[in-house]
Design a protein around this motif. Sequence first.
Motif, PDB file in Angstrom:
ATOM      1  N   LYS A  79      50.467  34.929  47.488  1.00 44.70           N
ATOM      2  CA  LYS A  79      50.478  33.856  46.494  1.00 44.70           C
ATOM      3  C   LYS A  79      51.549  32.807  46.779  1.00 44.70           C
ATOM      4  O   LYS A  79      52.706  33.154  47.012  1.00 44.70           O
ATOM      5  CB  LYS A  79      50.689  34.474  45.111  1.00 44.70           C
ATOM      6  N   ASP A 101      46.575  29.933  46.506  1.00 42.67           N
ATOM      7  CA  ASP A 101      46.959  29.450  45.178  1.00 42.67           C
ATOM      8  C   ASP A 101      47.095  30.612  44.207  1.00 42.67           C
ATOM      9  O   ASP A 101      48.011  30.660  43.401  1.00 42.67           O
ATOM     10  CB  ASP A 101      45.884  28.498  44.626  1.00 42.67           C
ATOM     11  N   GLN A 102      46.147  31.536  44.277  1.00 41.82           N
ATOM     12  CA  GLN A 102      46.063  32.544  43.239  1.00 41.82           C
ATOM     13  C   GLN A 102      45.423  33.818  43.773  1.00 41.82           C
ATOM     14  O   GLN A 102      44.478  33.758  44.566  1.00 41.82           O
ATOM     15  CB  GLN A 102      45.168  31.974  42.141  1.00 41.82           C
ATOM     16  N   GLU A 104      44.048  37.508  41.994  1.00 39.26           N
ATOM     17  CA  GLU A 104      43.907  38.378  40.819  1.00 39.26           C
ATOM     18  C   GLU A 104      43.218  39.635  41.308  1.00 39.26           C
ATOM     19  O   GLU A 104      42.256  39.548  42.061  1.00 39.26           O
ATOM     20  CB  GLU A 104      42.998  37.734  39.765  1.00 39.26           C
TER      21      GLU A 104
END
Length: 143
Positions: A79, A101-102, A104
């Motif tokens: 990240k 960016d991300q 999860e």
Amino acid sequence: MTAKDVRVKLVTEIRDADRKEEITMSEPGQYFSRGETEVVKFTEHPEEGEPVNTMVTVKPGHVSIKRTGGVDMRQVFQKQLETENIYHHTYGDFHMKTFTDQIEYRSLEEASRGRLFISYQMTLNHEVTQRHRLTLIIEEESE
């Protein structure tokens, strides 16, 4: 170590200035976990070209995707960091830069349906930057 047979669904969305492409595939695979490391292995069967063996390794704050066979590459996602690698393809080698960016992740240990989501920007050969969203859904194969 835990090992399970799973069904893997991979959805890749690629966007650049004027177009969006979405690729979806579903394959049988295997899931392994040991400590804080979880691994999903499956074989992609693209419409063109040789099968590609894919191994996704998830650790806290770190995901790596290794592909061998029709293509040869290892992509690392952390990240808010940029990583670089070389993508070996039948048509030659490409330099890849990935800015994540991300990330999860919902583990298969926590739910009957695991999910990995990564949103990143990839620059190929220092030229074209595209936004990518990768969603990997992992479900246990019912007995």
